[in-house]
Design a protein around this motif. Structure first.
Motif, PDB file in Angstrom:
ATOM      1  N   THR A  32     -60.978  22.515  30.350  1.00  0.00           N
ATOM      2  CA  THR A  32     -61.484  22.722  28.869  1.00  0.00           C
ATOM      3  C   THR A  32     -61.137  22.110  28.124  1.00  0.00           C
ATOM      4  OG1 THR A  32     -59.987  24.661  28.340  1.00  0.00           O
ATOM      5  CG2 THR A  32     -61.717  25.558  30.267  1.00  0.00           C
ATOM      6  N   SER A  33     -61.794  22.114  27.142  1.00  0.00           N
ATOM      7  CA  SER A  33     -61.533  21.309  25.038  1.00  0.00           C
ATOM      8  C   SER A  33     -61.484  22.300  24.237  1.00  0.00           C
ATOM      9  CB  SER A  33     -62.515  20.284  25.029  1.00  0.00           C
ATOM     10  OG  SER A  33     -64.053  21.080  24.816  1.00  0.00           O
ATOM     11  N   LEU A  34     -60.336  23.615  24.941  1.00  0.00           N
ATOM     12  CA  LEU A  34     -60.350  24.873  23.716  1.00  0.00           C
ATOM     13  C   LEU A  34     -59.547  24.109  21.943  1.00  0.00           C
ATOM     14  CD1 LEU A  34     -59.113  27.835  25.872  1.00  0.00           C
ATOM     15  CD2 LEU A  34     -61.384  26.560  25.045  1.00  0.00           C
ATOM     16  N   PHE A  35     -58.750  23.610  22.109  1.00  0.00           N
ATOM     17  CA  PHE A  35     -58.509  22.628  20.602  1.00  0.00           C
ATOM     18  C   PHE A  35     -59.085  22.246  20.639  1.00  0.00           C
ATOM     19  CE2 PHE A  35     -55.268  19.620  19.198  1.00  0.00           C
ATOM     20  CZ  PHE A  35     -54.609  20.700  17.763  1.00  0.00           C
ATOM     21  N   ALA A  36     -59.930  20.937  21.317  1.00  0.00           N
ATOM     22  CA  ALA A  36     -60.875  19.751  20.196  1.00  0.00           C
ATOM     23  C   ALA A  36     -61.485  20.919  19.980  1.00  0.00           C
ATOM     24  CB  ALA A  36     -61.341  19.014  21.691  1.00  0.00           C
ATOM     25  N   ARG A  37     -62.179  21.919  20.407  1.00  0.00           N
ATOM     26  CA  ARG A  37     -63.190  23.021  19.530  1.00  0.00           C
ATOM     27  C   ARG A  37     -62.707  23.885  18.141  1.00  0.00           C
ATOM     28  NH1 ARG A  37     -67.631  23.216  21.918  1.00  0.00           N
ATOM     29  NH2 ARG A  37     -68.388  22.017  24.230  1.00  0.00           N
ATOM     30  N   MET A  38     -61.689  24.024  18.166  1.00  0.00           N
ATOM     31  CA  MET A  38     -60.495  25.040  17.606  1.00  0.00           C
ATOM     32  C   MET A  38     -60.972  24.080  16.466  1.00  0.00           C
ATOM     33  SD  MET A  38     -57.720  25.116  15.914  1.00  0.00           S
ATOM     34  CE  MET A  38     -56.641  23.788  17.047  1.00  0.00           C
ATOM     35  N   LEU A  39     -59.943  22.516  15.869  1.00  0.00           N
ATOM     36  CA  LEU A  39     -60.664  21.925  15.178  1.00  0.00           C
ATOM     37  C   LEU A  39     -61.637  21.150  13.871  1.00  0.00           C
ATOM     38  CD1 LEU A  39     -58.384  18.653  16.690  1.00  0.00           C
ATOM     39  CD2 LEU A  39     -57.354  20.161  15.165  1.00  0.00           C
ATOM     40  N   PRO A  40     -63.142  21.369  14.847  1.00  0.00           N
ATOM     41  CA  PRO A  40     -63.486  21.368  13.427  1.00  0.00           C
ATOM     42  C   PRO A  40     -63.309  22.360  13.275  1.00  0.00           C
ATOM     43  CG  PRO A  40     -64.308  20.078  15.246  1.00  0.00           C
ATOM     44  CD  PRO A  40     -63.433  21.003  16.093  1.00  0.00           C
ATOM     45  N   LEU A  41     -63.887  23.790  13.398  1.00  0.00           N
ATOM     46  CA  LEU A  41     -63.442  25.186  13.048  1.00  0.00           C
ATOM     47  C   LEU A  41     -62.518  25.398  11.850  1.00  0.00           C
ATOM     48  CD1 LEU A  41     -63.989  27.309  15.984  1.00  0.00           C
ATOM     49  CD2 LEU A  41     -65.988  26.710  13.850  1.00  0.00           C
ATOM     50  N   MET A  42     -61.534  24.589  12.013  1.00  0.00           N
ATOM     51  CA  MET A  42     -60.231  24.521  10.742  1.00  0.00           C
ATOM     52  C   MET A  42     -60.129  23.594   9.890  1.00  0.00           C
ATOM     53  SD  MET A  42     -58.784  27.668  12.067  1.00  0.00           S
ATOM     54  CE  MET A  42     -57.354  27.872  11.277  1.00  0.00           C
ATOM     55  N   ALA A  43     -60.891  22.236  10.642  1.00  0.00           N
ATOM     56  CA  ALA A  43     -60.368  21.856   9.423  1.00  0.00           C
ATOM     57  C   ALA A  43     -61.712  21.055   9.035  1.00  0.00           C
ATOM     58  CB  ALA A  43     -59.983  19.903  10.638  1.00  0.00           C
ATOM     59  N   HIS A  57     -72.582  18.453  16.172  1.00  0.00           N
ATOM     60  CA  HIS A  57     -70.586  18.475  16.457  1.00  0.00           C
ATOM     61  C   HIS A  57     -70.737  18.848  17.923  1.00  0.00           C
ATOM     62  CE1 HIS A  57     -67.468  21.552  16.158  1.00  0.00           C
ATOM     63  NE2 HIS A  57     -68.263  22.294  16.855  1.00  0.00           N
ATOM     64  N   GLU A  58     -71.447  18.024  19.114  1.00  0.00           N
ATOM     65  CA  GLU A  58     -71.222  18.133  20.285  1.00  0.00           C
ATOM     66  C   GLU A  58     -70.505  16.725  20.440  1.00  0.00           C
ATOM     67  OE1 GLU A  58     -70.367  20.709  22.951  1.00  0.00           O
ATOM     68  OE2 GLU A  58     -70.578  22.267  20.930  1.00  0.00           O
ATOM     69  N   GLU A  59     -70.842  15.768  20.485  1.00  0.00           N
ATOM     70  CA  GLU A  59     -70.303  14.607  20.112  1.00  0.00           C
ATOM     71  C   GLU A  59     -68.935  14.443  19.189  1.00  0.00           C
ATOM     72  OE1 GLU A  59     -73.857  11.946  18.382  1.00  0.00           O
ATOM     73  OE2 GLU A  59     -74.724  12.077  19.712  1.00  0.00           O
ATOM     74  N   LEU A  60     -68.898  15.423  18.751  1.00  0.00           N
ATOM     75  CA  LEU A  60     -67.963  15.724  17.526  1.00  0.00           C
ATOM     76  C   LEU A  60     -66.737  16.158  18.490  1.00  0.00           C
ATOM     77  CD1 LEU A  60     -65.713  15.225  14.937  1.00  0.00           C
ATOM     78  CD2 LEU A  60     -66.746  16.610  14.269  1.00  0.00           C
ATOM     79  N   VAL A  61     -66.443  16.912  19.330  1.00  0.00           N
ATOM     80  CA  VAL A  61     -65.755  17.411  20.379  1.00  0.00           C
ATOM     81  C   VAL A  61     -65.737  17.005  21.187  1.00  0.00           C
ATOM     82  CG1 VAL A  61     -65.519  19.580  21.375  1.00  0.00           C
ATOM     83  CG2 VAL A  61     -66.275  20.246  19.174  1.00  0.00           C
ATOM     84  N   GLY A  62     -66.779  16.028  21.953  1.00  0.00           N
ATOM     85  CA  GLY A  62     -66.519  14.928  23.277  1.00  0.00           C
ATOM     86  C   GLY A  62     -65.321  13.975  22.442  1.00  0.00           C
ATOM     87  N   ALA A  63     -65.645  13.718  21.304  1.00  0.00           N
ATOM     88  CA  ALA A  63     -65.028  13.042  20.428  1.00  0.00           C
ATOM     89  C   ALA A  63     -63.437  12.296  20.353  1.00  0.00           C
ATOM     90  CB  ALA A  63     -65.618  11.761  18.786  1.00  0.00           C
ATOM     91  N   LEU A  64     -62.840  14.360  20.138  1.00  0.00           N
ATOM     92  CA  LEU A  64     -61.865  15.046  19.592  1.00  0.00           C
ATOM     93  C   LEU A  64     -60.919  15.279  20.987  1.00  0.00           C
ATOM     94  CD1 LEU A  64     -62.509  17.081  16.573  1.00  0.00           C
ATOM     95  CD2 LEU A  64     -61.289  14.865  16.424  1.00  0.00           C
ATOM     96  N   SER A  65     -61.692  15.371  22.040  1.00  0.00           N
ATOM     97  CA  SER A  65     -61.290  15.420  23.182  1.00  0.00           C
ATOM     98  C   SER A  65     -60.228  14.318  23.569  1.00  0.00           C
ATOM     99  CB  SER A  65     -61.985  16.806  24.482  1.00  0.00           C
ATOM    100  OG  SER A  65     -63.051  17.708  24.134  1.00  0.00           O
TER     101      SER A  65
END
Length: 162
Positions: A32-43, A57-65
């Motif tokens: 999964t990408s739970l951590f990467a999904r949490m980061l933008p919500l917090m950051a 946003h999904e592109e960002l989550v993919g990049a963060l993952s």
């Protein structure tokens, strides 16, 4: 310059830093990408959310993952032990502390403790979150440039600071 830093890990930060390795473990175990999904919500602050859409946003989550380093859990464990308060007064260099007003990872109050303990520090709040350099790159760079422009450029100019 100390951006998104904190003087000591309080109970709220400790709770957050205890949670992160659990997310990282779940991601590793389940793909999964739970951590990467949490980061933008917090950051990220309101500026990011006003300018983005679901696709970006999904592109960002993919990049963060793909950017999460293998040592992130170990770093997070170390973050739980931070207490710089006894050391802050030893920093003698002029210091800028640019902080995101909407930072949900490191609250502005935590960031404000840094210049309180550093003799030649200045706090500069930015209308952004933890990711201020990405949210407002021009504004972030302008604050740094202005701070640097105020600093002495020759040894003679800085002699008065000793």
């Amino acid at each position: 310059m100390l951006h998104a830093g904190w003087a000591h890990t309080d109970a709220r930060l400790d709770a957050e830093f205890r949670y992160w390795p659990e997310l990282l473990s779940a991601d590793a175990a389940h793909g999964t990408s739970l951590f990467a999904r949490m980061l933008p919500l917090m950051a990220f602050g309101p500026g990011y959310w006003a300018r983005t859409d679901a696709t970006a946003h999904e592109e960002l989550v993919g990049a963060l993952s793909g950017m999460i380093a293998p040592g992130t859990a170990r770093q997070t464990a170390a973050d739980r032990t931070v207490d710089l308060r006894p050391l802050l007064g030893r920093i003698t260099a002029p210091t800028l502390v640019p902080a995101g007003a909407h930072d949900r990872i490191i609250a502005p109050e935590q960031q404000q403790a840094l210049p309180t303990g550093i003799p030649k520090a200045r706090y500069a709040e930015i209308d952004a979150g933890h990711g201020a350099p990405a949210e407002d790159p021009a504004g972030f760079a302008a604050r740094i440039a202005a701070f640097l422009d105020e600093q002495p450029t020759t040894p003679a100019e800085s002699a008065g600071d000793r």
